[in-house]
Design a protein around this motif. Structure first.
Motif, PDB file in Angstrom:
ATOM      1  N   GLU A  77     -29.959-139.898   1.093  1.00 21.38           N
ATOM      2  CA  GLU A  77     -29.581-138.677   1.793  1.00 21.38           C
ATOM      3  C   GLU A  77     -30.477-137.547   1.317  1.00 21.38           C
ATOM      4  O   GLU A  77     -31.250-137.711   0.375  1.00 21.38           O
ATOM      5  N   LYS A  78     -30.322-136.391   1.919  1.00 22.66           N
ATOM      6  CA  LYS A  78     -31.148-135.240   1.569  1.00 22.66           C
ATOM      7  C   LYS A  78     -30.998-134.846   0.098  1.00 22.66           C
ATOM      8  O   LYS A  78     -31.966-134.498  -0.559  1.00 22.66           O
ATOM      9  N   ASP A  79     -29.783-134.923  -0.422  1.00 21.13           N
ATOM     10  CA  ASP A  79     -29.539-134.462  -1.793  1.00 21.13           C
ATOM     11  C   ASP A  79     -29.128-135.590  -2.732  1.00 21.13           C
ATOM     12  O   ASP A  79     -28.512-135.349  -3.758  1.00 21.13           O
ATOM     13  N   GLY A  80     -29.466-136.835  -2.385  1.00 19.87           N
ATOM     14  CA  GLY A  80     -29.143-137.912  -3.308  1.00 19.87           C
ATOM     15  C   GLY A  80     -29.172-139.284  -2.667  1.00 19.87           C
ATOM     16  O   GLY A  80     -29.642-139.458  -1.550  1.00 19.87           O
ATOM     17  N   PHE A  81     -28.654-140.253  -3.407  1.00 23.89           N
ATOM     18  CA  PHE A  81     -28.680-141.646  -2.997  1.00 23.89           C
ATOM     19  C   PHE A  81     -27.318-142.270  -3.234  1.00 23.89           C
ATOM     20  O   PHE A  81     -26.625-141.918  -4.178  1.00 23.89           O
ATOM     21  N   ARG A  82     -26.954-143.245  -2.385  1.00 23.34           N
ATOM     22  CA  ARG A  82     -25.726-144.011  -2.569  1.00 23.34           C
ATOM     23  C   ARG A  82     -26.105-145.454  -2.879  1.00 23.34           C
ATOM     24  O   ARG A  82     -26.945-146.033  -2.198  1.00 23.34           O
ATOM     25  N   PHE A  83     -25.465-146.003  -3.904  1.00 26.45           N
ATOM     26  CA  PHE A  83     -25.743-147.361  -4.350  1.00 26.45           C
ATOM     27  C   PHE A  83     -24.443-148.131  -4.533  1.00 26.45           C
ATOM     28  O   PHE A  83     -23.381-147.539  -4.690  1.00 26.45           O
ATOM     29  N   THR A  84     -24.564-149.447  -4.571  1.00 33.29           N
ATOM     30  CA  THR A  84     -23.497-150.307  -5.042  1.00 33.29           C
ATOM     31  C   THR A  84     -24.034-150.983  -6.290  1.00 33.29           C
ATOM     32  O   THR A  84     -25.137-151.542  -6.279  1.00 33.29           O
ATOM     33  N   ILE A  85     -23.259-150.905  -7.371  1.00 33.38           N
ATOM     34  CA  ILE A  85     -23.671-151.479  -8.644  1.00 33.38           C
ATOM     35  C   ILE A  85     -22.713-152.613  -8.990  1.00 33.38           C
ATOM     36  O   ILE A  85     -21.505-152.403  -9.049  1.00 33.38           O
ATOM     37  N   THR A  86     -23.259-153.805  -9.213  1.00 29.84           N
ATOM     38  CA  THR A  86     -22.470-154.963  -9.622  1.00 29.84           C
ATOM     39  C   THR A  86     -23.073-155.491 -10.924  1.00 29.84           C
ATOM     40  O   THR A  86     -24.082-156.209 -10.907  1.00 29.84           O
ATOM     41  N   PRO A  87     -22.486-155.121 -12.068  1.00 26.14           N
ATOM     42  CA  PRO A  87     -23.053-155.537 -13.356  1.00 26.14           C
ATOM     43  C   PRO A  87     -23.042-157.060 -13.535  1.00 26.14           C
ATOM     44  O   PRO A  87     -22.100-157.733 -13.131  1.00 26.14           O
ATOM     45  N   ILE A  88     -24.092-157.566 -14.131  1.00 26.07           N
ATOM     46  CA  ILE A  88     -24.249-158.980 -14.440  1.00 26.07           C
ATOM     47  C   ILE A  88     -24.215-159.097 -15.965  1.00 26.07           C
ATOM     48  O   ILE A  88     -24.999-158.447 -16.664  1.00 26.07           O
ATOM     49  N   GLU A  89     -23.306-159.918 -16.467  1.00 24.81           N
ATOM     50  CA  GLU A  89     -23.036-159.950 -17.907  1.00 24.81           C
ATOM     51  C   GLU A  89     -24.275-160.211 -18.762  1.00 24.81           C
ATOM     52  O   GLU A  89     -24.491-159.533 -19.766  1.00 24.81           O
ATOM     53  N   ASN A  90     -25.126-161.145 -18.370  1.00 25.01           N
ATOM     54  CA  ASN A  90     -26.271-161.482 -19.226  1.00 25.01           C
ATOM     55  C   ASN A  90     -27.399-160.446 -19.180  1.00 25.01           C
ATOM     56  O   ASN A  90     -28.414-160.604 -19.845  1.00 25.01           O
ATOM     57  N   THR A  91     -27.218-159.361 -18.411  1.00 22.22           N
ATOM     58  CA  THR A  91     -28.237-158.308 -18.372  1.00 22.22           C
ATOM     59  C   THR A  91     -27.813-157.059 -19.158  1.00 22.22           C
ATOM     60  O   THR A  91     -28.564-156.096 -19.219  1.00 22.22           O
ATOM     61  N   LEU A  92     -26.614-157.092 -19.746  1.00 16.49           N
ATOM     62  CA  LEU A  92     -26.104-155.923 -20.466  1.00 16.49           C
ATOM     63  C   LEU A  92     -26.801-155.760 -21.810  1.00 16.49           C
ATOM     64  O   LEU A  92     -27.215-156.731 -22.437  1.00 16.49           O
ATOM     65  N   VAL A  93     -26.911-154.513 -22.246  1.00 17.06           N
ATOM     66  CA  VAL A  93     -27.475-154.176 -23.541  1.00 17.06           C
ATOM     67  C   VAL A  93     -26.352-153.562 -24.367  1.00 17.06           C
ATOM     68  O   VAL A  93     -25.893-152.455 -24.076  1.00 17.06           O
ATOM     69  N   ASP A  94     -25.869-154.305 -25.354  1.00 15.55           N
ATOM     70  CA  ASP A  94     -24.747-153.856 -26.187  1.00 15.55           C
ATOM     71  C   ASP A  94     -23.543-153.424 -25.345  1.00 15.55           C
ATOM     72  O   ASP A  94     -22.927-152.384 -25.599  1.00 15.55           O
ATOM     73  N   GLY A  95     -23.221-154.212 -24.312  1.00 16.71           N
ATOM     74  CA  GLY A  95     -22.057-153.928 -23.478  1.00 16.71           C
ATOM     75  C   GLY A  95     -22.257-152.794 -22.483  1.00 16.71           C
ATOM     76  O   GLY A  95     -21.295-152.291 -21.910  1.00 16.71           O
ATOM     77  N   LYS A  96     -23.501-152.405 -22.272  1.00 19.13           N
ATOM     78  CA  LYS A  96     -23.787-151.313 -21.341  1.00 19.13           C
ATOM     79  C   LYS A  96     -24.861-151.734 -20.345  1.00 19.13           C
ATOM     80  O   LYS A  96     -25.746-152.522 -20.668  1.00 19.13           O
ATOM     81  N   LEU A  97     -24.752-151.187 -19.141  1.00 17.62           N
ATOM     82  CA  LEU A  97     -25.761-151.419 -18.114  1.00 17.62           C
ATOM     83  C   LEU A  97     -26.796-150.306 -18.206  1.00 17.62           C
ATOM     84  O   LEU A  97     -26.461-149.125 -18.212  1.00 17.62           O
ATOM     85  N   LYS A  98     -28.040-150.704 -18.288  1.00 16.78           N
ATOM     86  CA  LYS A  98     -29.148-149.751 -18.413  1.00 16.78           C
ATOM     87  C   LYS A  98     -29.665-149.425 -17.010  1.00 16.78           C
ATOM     88  O   LYS A  98     -30.172-150.298 -16.315  1.00 16.78           O
ATOM     89  N   ILE A  99     -29.506-148.162 -16.597  1.00 19.80           N
ATOM     90  CA  ILE A  99     -29.985-147.698 -15.299  1.00 19.80           C
ATOM     91  C   ILE A  99     -31.046-146.636 -15.559  1.00 19.80           C
ATOM     92  O   ILE A  99     -30.771-145.630 -16.219  1.00 19.80           O
ATOM     93  N   GLN A 100     -32.231-146.858 -15.043  1.00 15.53           N
ATOM     94  CA  GLN A 100     -33.315-145.912 -15.241  1.00 15.53           C
ATOM     95  C   GLN A 100     -33.561-145.126 -13.959  1.00 15.53           C
ATOM     96  O   GLN A 100     -33.506-145.687 -12.858  1.00 15.53           O
ATOM     97  N   VAL A 101     -33.797-143.843 -14.121  1.00 15.09           N
ATOM     98  CA  VAL A 101     -34.135-142.975 -12.993  1.00 15.09           C
ATOM     99  C   VAL A 101     -35.416-142.227 -13.341  1.00 15.09           C
ATOM    100  O   VAL A 101     -35.610-141.816 -14.482  1.00 15.09           O
TER     101      VAL A 101
END
Length: 124
Positions: A77-101
């Motif tokens: 959109e003009k002022d942002g983005f809409r996403f769907t996030i589905t965490p995958i267990e084997n990709t977590l870093v110390d129980g957290k999902l790493k999202i880079q912008v």
């Protein structure tokens, strides 16, 4: 004096457990990005799709990237983005999902940060 110490200790402990959406805000100069999870969720759940909005200010959407495992873009959109996030267990870093912008800025330093989003497993 004991009442003051108890009051400070109570306020400190109460604030430790409260994660707010402000934990998912990054700004630098006049640029800003904020990740807002649906229903103001404080965490994601492994295998459960969660909608997220990335609200931006003074960001060139054509040069802006959001990436991480389990993220699917819904729309820009003009002022942002809409996403769907589905965490995958084997990709977590110390129980957290790493999202880079990042916004690729010409002739300057890129506007970039990493959000570490808490994730719970279904059995927790």
């Amino acid at each position: 004096m004991n009442y003051i110490v108890c009051g400070i200790l109570t306020l400190t402990l109460a604030s430790c457990g409260n994660k707010t959406q402000s934990d998912f805000v990054y700004s630098k100069a006049d640029k800003k990005v904020e990740m807002v999870l649906e229903n103001n969720a404080e965490y994601l759940v492994v295998g459960k799709p969660t909608k997220a909005n990335f609200v931006t200010e003074n960001i060139d959407n054509q040069k802006f990237l959001i990436f991480g495992p389990g993220i699917m873009v819904n729309q820009a959109e003009k002022d942002g983005f809409r996403f769907t996030i589905t965490p995958i267990e084997n990709t977590l870093v110390d129980g957290k999902l790493k999202i880079q912008v990042t916004e690729n800025v010409e002739n300057g330093e890129n506007f970039t940060t990493t959000f570490l989003v808490p994730v719970k497993t279904k059995k927790e």
